[in-house]
Every structure is written in C-alpha cells, then in structure tokens.
Motif scaffolding. Structure first.
Motif, mmCIF file in Angstrom:
data_model
loop_
_atom_site.group_PDB
_atom_site.id
_atom_site.type_symbol
_atom_site.label_atom_id
_atom_site.label_comp_id
_atom_site.label_asym_id
_atom_site.label_seq_id
_atom_site.Cartn_x
_atom_site.Cartn_y
_atom_site.Cartn_z
ATOM 1 N N GLU A 26 0.796 -1.216 0.000
ATOM 2 C CA GLU A 26 0.000 0.000 0.000
ATOM 3 C C GLU A 26 0.836 1.279 0.000
ATOM 4 O OE1 GLU A 26 -3.336 -0.244 -0.282
ATOM 5 O OE2 GLU A 26 -3.044 -2.410 -0.389
ATOM 6 N N ILE A 27 2.022 1.229 0.589
ATOM 7 C CA ILE A 27 2.891 2.410 0.604
ATOM 8 C C ILE A 27 4.269 2.007 0.106
ATOM 9 C CG2 ILE A 27 1.640 3.478 2.523
ATOM 10 C CD1 ILE A 27 3.898 2.606 4.380
ATOM 11 N N THR A 99 -3.447 -5.510 2.728
ATOM 12 C CA THR A 99 -4.784 -5.877 3.172
ATOM 13 C C THR A 99 -5.192 -7.196 2.532
ATOM 14 O OG1 THR A 99 -5.786 -4.607 1.366
ATOM 15 C CG2 THR A 99 -5.503 -3.470 3.480
ATOM 16 N N GLY A 100 -6.366 -7.688 2.909
ATOM 17 C CA GLY A 100 -6.911 -8.872 2.274
ATOM 18 C C GLY A 100 -6.218 -10.156 2.671
ATOM 19 N N PRO A 101 -6.379 -11.189 1.852
ATOM 20 C CA PRO A 101 -5.821 -12.502 2.178
ATOM 21 C C PRO A 101 -4.311 -12.488 2.400
ATOM 22 C CG PRO A 101 -7.406 -12.697 0.394
ATOM 23 C CD PRO A 101 -7.204 -11.234 0.623
ATOM 24 N N ALA A 107 0.828 -12.811 8.121
ATOM 25 C CA ALA A 107 0.785 -12.862 9.585
ATOM 26 C C ALA A 107 0.905 -14.301 10.076
ATOM 27 C CB ALA A 107 -0.512 -12.233 10.095
ATOM 28 N N GLN A 108 0.263 -15.232 9.392
ATOM 29 C CA GLN A 108 0.343 -16.637 9.787
ATOM 30 C C GLN A 108 1.760 -17.183 9.619
ATOM 31 O OE1 GLN A 108 -2.918 -18.472 7.429
ATOM 32 N NE2 GLN A 108 -3.838 -18.993 9.397
ATOM 33 N N LYS A 109 2.422 -16.820 8.518
ATOM 34 C CA LYS A 109 3.782 -17.306 8.266
ATOM 35 C C LYS A 109 4.757 -16.745 9.309
ATOM 36 C CE LYS A 109 3.211 -17.925 3.267
ATOM 37 N NZ LYS A 109 3.600 -17.420 1.920
ATOM 38 N N GLY A 129 -11.908 -0.857 10.574
ATOM 39 C CA GLY A 129 -12.452 -2.119 10.115
ATOM 40 C C GLY A 129 -11.430 -3.138 9.659
ATOM 41 N N SER A 130 -10.158 -2.751 9.587
ATOM 42 C CA SER A 130 -9.111 -3.670 9.118
ATOM 43 C C SER A 130 -8.294 -4.186 10.298
ATOM 44 C CB SER A 130 -8.186 -2.958 8.124
ATOM 45 O OG SER A 130 -8.898 -2.551 6.979
ATOM 46 N N PRO A 131 -7.890 -5.469 10.265
ATOM 47 C CA PRO A 131 -7.121 -6.041 11.382
ATOM 48 C C PRO A 131 -5.688 -5.535 11.414
ATOM 49 C CG PRO A 131 -7.289 -7.643 9.611
ATOM 50 C CD PRO A 131 -8.148 -6.477 9.212
#
Length: 239
Positions: A26-27, A99-101, A107-109, A129-131
């Motif tokens: 995003e940036i 964002t998104g998947p 984050a999981q990795k 609204g975003s985690p």
C-alpha cells in the motif's frame, strides 16, 4: 515481555519471506522503513556512493522495483533489538502495508516462525475495520489442555479432536475464531453423545437446544432433579 531472544536463524527466515513479495503493497517500501529507522540521518553503507542510508535504499528499490531481503539485512534486521524487530513485523502486517488474504497469510507465516522462539504474532485489534497485529509471548497453555485433548480423543477422530486442535492453534492468533471453533466443538460433542444415547437431533439445532436435549438424557436438567427429589420425599412421607 520475556528476555528470550529471537535467534539469527529465525530472523533470516523472517527476512526470506520477502524474497517474493514486497515489504509493503500500500505504501512505498522506503516510506515504511523510514517510519521505523532514522535512515535519513544514517550514513549509507561504505561501498555505496550515496550519502544517506535513505538514498541507498531508494536506489535499491528503484533498481529492483522493491527492497530485497539483502537490503533488509543491510538495514540491520538480523542484529537490531528485539523491540525494533517486532515493530517491523507489526508494520509489514498492518493495513497500511497490505490488506486482504495476503495480510492474513503473511501474519500466519510470521507467527509460525516466531513460535519457535516463544513469541506469537497475534491479532491486536482493528483500525477502520481492518485487522492489525502485534507480537507477544506465546500464551502458556492451560493445565487442562492435555487432559481435554486426551478425553476428546475418545470421540470421532476425524471431527471432534480436529476442531479442538484448530481452536488451540488459533487461540493466540485469532481469539474470535478460536471461540467460534470451541462452540462448534461443543455442538459436535453434544451430537455425538446424543447419537450414543440413540436420541435424535436436527442439523438446525444450535448449542443451547443440543445442550437441553443432552441435559435431559443425562438427567442434568433442573426439572429432572426436582422431580426425583419430590418422588423420594413423597415415598418417605407415605411410609
């Protein structure tokens, strides 16, 4: 937070995650780094022709379309403080970066790698609204975890124990998801026990309905206890 170190091996594996993806979608990569390190006032590496570290990183990002793992190593991700490393990991998984998947997958990795050293990257909240995520110590398991796991092994091994294991895995990363799985697990256990008692249930039955059915079968319902006490009392008075 504990003084446990994040090993160089884990740090190398974390850096390697960015071999095929940018540190930010995003940036600008350098903009993200500049928010974490004073690269504008830091001298460029000795072999570089640039004056500042920021100029050096911008040149690398221009030549390669993004910052590479070796640029992150030059930045000092293998030797920086644990707190600085955790700030970086929170930044690259923030909604400002992606964002998104892909955000969830990264984050999981990262979480899977950190767990080897006793840390977890878990959901910390939401912004607009975003985690967003933060690193914390891996929560110490409940003393009951092993006993519950052993007890659930007596049930359908393809369903009930699998849900319990999934709930434990999500407990640190996705507490809300773990709660949902735990509720589904309780529903599965109720259905299994009703089946064993040859009692019927409907797919549409939710947990309260299933529990009431099961409580009736096991004579856990208050009405059953009250009725039994009343009968015993009546027999005594008639004797």
């Amino acid at each position: 937070m504990s003084s446990s170190a994040v090993t160089t091996l884990t740090r190398r594996r974390l850096v390697a995650l960015f071999a095929d993806i940018p540190i930010s979608r995003e940036i600008d990569d350098v903009e993200l780094v500049a928010g974490l390190w004073p690269i504008g006032s830091r001298r460029a590496p000795p072999a570089s022709d640039e004056l500042s570290f920021e100029d050096f990183l911008r040149r690398q990002a221009f030549l390669n379309d993004r910052l590479r793992p070796q640029d992150l190593e030059t930045l000092g991700l293998l030797t920086c403080s644990r707190a600085q490393l955790f700030k970086f990991l929170a930044a690259v998984t923030s909604p400002e970066a992606r964002t998104g998947p892909e955000q969830h997958e990264l984050a999981q990795k990262i979480d899977a790698l950190l767990r080897h050293d006793g840390y977890t990257l878990g959901l910390a909240g939401r912004i607009s609204g975003s985690p967003f995520y933060a690193v914390r110590l891996v929560p110490v398991g409940s003393p009951a975890d092993e006993r519950i796991s052993a007890a659930l092994a007596a049930f359908d091994p393809t369903q009930v124990p699998a849900r319990w294991t999934a709930a434990l895995e999500r407990r640190g990363l996705e507490p809300a998801g773990a709660i949902t799985l735990a509720r589904t697990l309780l529903e599965d256990v109720c259905k299994w026990m009703l089946d064993q008692a040859q009692e019927t249930w409907q797919e549409a039955n939710d947990l309260p309905v299933l529990y009431r059915k099961l409580a009736k079968v096991l004579k856990l319902a208050p009405d059953d206890h009250t009725e039994q006490v009343f009968k015993q009392s009546h027999r005594r008075s008639s004797a």
